[in-house]
Design an enzyme around this catalytic site. Structure first.
Site, PDB file in Angstrom:
ATOM      1  N   HIS A 111       1.063  -1.281   0.033  1.00  0.00           N
ATOM      2  CA  HIS A 111      -0.328  -0.558   0.245  1.00  0.00           C
ATOM      3  C   HIS A 111       0.823   1.543   0.106  1.00  0.00           C
ATOM      4  CE1 HIS A 111      -3.669   2.244   1.330  1.00  0.00           C
ATOM      5  NE2 HIS A 111      -2.979   3.367   1.262  1.00  0.00           N
ATOM      6  N   GLU A 112       1.973   1.207   1.303  1.00  0.00           N
ATOM      7  CA  GLU A 112       2.972   2.198   1.362  1.00  0.00           C
ATOM      8  C   GLU A 112       3.571   2.768   0.552  1.00  0.00           C
ATOM      9  OE1 GLU A 112       1.216   5.145   3.087  1.00  0.00           O
ATOM     10  OE2 GLU A 112       0.048   3.010   4.164  1.00  0.00           O
TER      11      GLU A 112
HETATM   12 ZN   LIG Z   1      -2.866   5.134   1.329  1.00  0.00          ZN
END
Ligand SMILES: [Zn+2]
Length: 705
Positions: free
Chosen positions: A493-494
């Site tokens: 995600h990041e």
């Molecule tokens: Zn995010």
């Protein structure tokens, strides 16, 4: 997960030489661009004492730059006004970017004190720029003649953005109205801080204390020790204290065997900020909602949500509500099925009580073990941090975008656990720097996030310097660094945010990379999560840390199937919270709410969801996102971007999945674009159609008929 820190320091970015003491400029490493590769921050030289003078110098420098724009005798044009605004404030921006990282990821009392001192000064500084009439008049003049200026598409977007940003902040109001607006802004900022502080105190006070260890049966030895220590620290030696987390549901509710304890803990959570004492937030949120409605009216909007959504992808509260309403029927159907399955499990155990919110997680966890039949411990040996990073996260990015990664040991870091990689483009050209700061520390905010130290801009000749922060449990010395599957998803995600920043290809910093709307910014990050379970990627990184063997197929399949488990609950608690948020912020300023609980329960009853069993993830009285964290009328964005991400991933699946060609297309049409195009145009250019909710429903296994 993974809130990107919103950071829009006004006017933000400047190149000009500094005003003020040149002796200071020579010694304070924050006051000039770093000479390290990619202008990486001088963490080898920066001290806490450098920040206060650097903030002061930065504000002063930006004020001088703004003044120079407004007194320029030449007629306003794109270069002497808009481009000059883009260049202004570069020092302040650099200081703020560096400070914000340390304050959030590696703080100490000195940095906390600097934050307390400078946060209101920076808000005021920003207000003074946006409510500066001479400056706005110049921007408006350029905007009025925009069609005769022969601007590029990006320039047109930048100009429109600046003009609308000024309008949004109230620049076109009369001076009497501006005075009223400043008054509302300052009242709101006081009330929002007050909400934050009351909530922290209320949450701390509402931890559950028990006298007998037996009441906590189900907690493991570690958690029991922590609870015993927490009670002692709170002056209740010999007892046990279970502190509250920010959400309605508490992690221990999944394991606590004693039903009375579960109920007591849930009640503590649910009523934490409604005790009728000094930390009761109800009167405060009524006041905040009312002042926001008034502010929106002053700025010419029918309600606050309409004001907030004007510059978002959804554009109107109606569009956001329509989207959420599409989720209701399928989510409700799943909730009903889940509720029945849990009820059956309770009955099969010979119990006669009916399922309550404090039972849900406990029985869902039992059901998960029964139907999916694996535990976190079965998975962990396959997720070794560095292997996941290099053979998973990086591997997917190399396969899709052709970029490569080399660890650098010569770049100074702010904490010894932080690692740095240089990222090279497909032709080996330098692309940017990436810092990873994955381990939990007690001086770090919770959760995970991405941000920049340096933003990409051709105007400023800057390449991106980006960091990802997490809160993973650090292994004991000598032990392998294994992580949970949630942590794996967080890394993807990041890193999705990071790709959005790395591929930025803009001239102007204010529209570069992740400087996009809230309901668009989580699209690239959530999209990137999809590769974690993509078979070719998964097989490449999910290998046993001792044997190197890939995860057994049966276990892999269970993990994949878990996406559907408890989906009605997981989605439902977010949808109902988002609906509460929207209801509070579509209120007319004339409406006076007398009874917060009633307003809330009526809204939840009307939602169409099973809110009796599935309470909102946050209740109004402790909904920090919307009363103190800048997500007001914006909580729906977490759901909206899921629609975008699954729809875009559906396009990949239909076009051959993980290929360089597909990745290049996504990079060209979305990831490299920053905010140089309208969000729906960008999305449609990639998928060929307006966002479709069906792939998101399919992902959760929700029925769409
Ligand atoms: Zn995010």
């Amino acid at each position: 997960m993974g809130i990107l820190h919103p950071r829009h320091v006004a006017g933000a970015f400047a190149v000009l030489a500094l005003m003020g003491s040149s002796a200071l400029a020579r010694t304070n490493p924050l006051l000039q661009p770093s000479t390290l590769p990619y202008e990486a921050p001088r963490f080898d030289l920066i001290t806490d004492a450098d920040f206060a003078p650097a903030f002061e110098q930065g504000m002063l420098a930006q004020n001088n730059e703004i003044h120079a724009i407004t007194v320029n005798p030449d007629r306003p044009d794109f270069v002497n006004t808009i481009e000059a605004l883009e260049r202004a404030g570069r020092t302040l921006h650099r200081v703020d970017m560096t400070f914000d990282n340390l304050y959030s990821a590696n703080s100490n009392p000195r940095l906390d004190a600097i934050k307390t001192k400078f946060a209101p000064l920076l808000t005021q500084h920003e207000d003074e720029i946006y409510l500066n009439t001479a400056l706005f008049n110049r921007v408006a003049t350029v905007y009025q003649k925009r069609n005769s200026l022969d601007l590029t598409q990006e320039q047109m977007h930048v100009l429109t953005e600046w003009y609308q940003r000024f309008l949004h902040a109230g620049a076109s109001l009369s001076s009497r109205e501006k005075t009223r607006l400043k008054d509302l802004n300052s009242k709101l900022s006081v009330l929002e801080s007050s909400f934050q502080q009351k909530l922290v105190a209320a949450t701390k006070a509402a931890g559950l204390v028990v006298d007998v260890e037996k009441k906590l049966s189900g907690l493991d030895a570690n958690a029991l020790n922590t609870a015993f220590g927490a009670a002692e620290a709170a002056g209740q030696k010999g007892r046990w204290l279970v502190p509250l987390q920010n959400t309605t549901q508490q992690p221990s509710l999944a394991v606590l065997k004693d039903r009375e304890t579960r109920q007591a803990l849930f009640q503590k959570s649910w009523t934490r900020a409604e005790q009728g004492d000094g930390n009761d937030t109800r009167a405060l949120i009524v006041r905040i909602a009312h002042l926001r409605a008034e502010k929106a009216r002053l700025l010419g909007f029918r309600n606050y949500a309409a004001y907030q959504l004007e510059n978002q992808m959804a554009k109107t509260p109606e569009a956001a509500n329509d989207f959420m309403n599409q989720l209701v029927a399928p989510t409700r159907a799943a909730q009903d099925e889940e509720e029945q399955a849990l009820t059956q499990l309770i009955q099969a155990e010979g119990s006669t009580f009916s399922l309550a919110p404090w039972d849900w997680d406990f029985y869902a966890d039992k059901l998960r073990r029964k139907t999916l039949g694996y535990s976190e411990d079965d998975l962990k040996p396959y997720f070794e941090l560095k292997t996941v990073l290099e053979d998973g996260v990086f591997y997917a990015a190399t396969s899709l975008y052709g970029i490569t990664f080399n660890q650098r040991h010569d770049i100074p870091v702010y904490q010894s656990d932080v690692v740095v990689y240089e990222v090279r483009d497909k032709d080996d050209a330098p692309l940017g720097l990436m810092y990873f700061d994955y381990f939990a520390r007690d001086n770090k905010f919770g959760g995970a996030w991405m941000s920049n130290f340096v933003e990409q801009s051709k105007l400023l000749n800057q390449k991106p310097v980006i960091y990802n922060v997490g809160n993973f449990v650090k292994a004991a010395p000598g032990q392998p660094q294994l992580i949970t599957f949630d942590d794996v998803i967080t890394m993807f995600h990041e890193f999705g945010h990071a790709l959005h920043g790395l591929f930025a290809d803009q001239v102007y910093p204010s529209v570069s990379g992740t400087n996009v709307a809230r309901d668009f910014v989580e699209f690239p990050s959530q999209f990137n999560e999809n590769w974690a379970l993509y078979p070719k990627v998964f097989a490449h990184y999910a290998r046993h840390y001792q044997t190197g063997a890939t995860m057994p197929e049966t276990l892999q399949k269970k993990l994949f199937d878990a996406r559907h488990f408890n989906a009605g609950y997981r989605l439902g608690e977010v949808v109902s919270a988002a609906m509460l948020d929207m209801k509070w912020h579509t209120m007319s300023p004339l409406r006076k709410i007398k009874d917060v609980d009633r307003f809330e329960s009526t809204t939840l009853e009307k939602s169409g969801l099973d809110t009796a069993h599935v309470p909102p993830r946050y209740r109004s009285s402790y909904f920090l996102h919307i009363w103190g964290n800048g997500y007001q009328a914006g909580y729906y964005a977490y759901l909206w971007t899921q629609m975008l991400d699954h729809d875009a991933f559906d396009w990949f699946k239909k076009h051959g999945g993980l290929t360089r060609a597909n990745g290049q297309r996504f990079r060209d049409l979305v990831l490299s674009r920053g905010h140089t195009e309208d969000y729906d145009a960008m999305f449609e250019a990639f998928t060929g159609h307006a966002p479709d909710i069906k792939p998101m429903l399919d992902f959760y296994g929700l029925k769409t008929d």
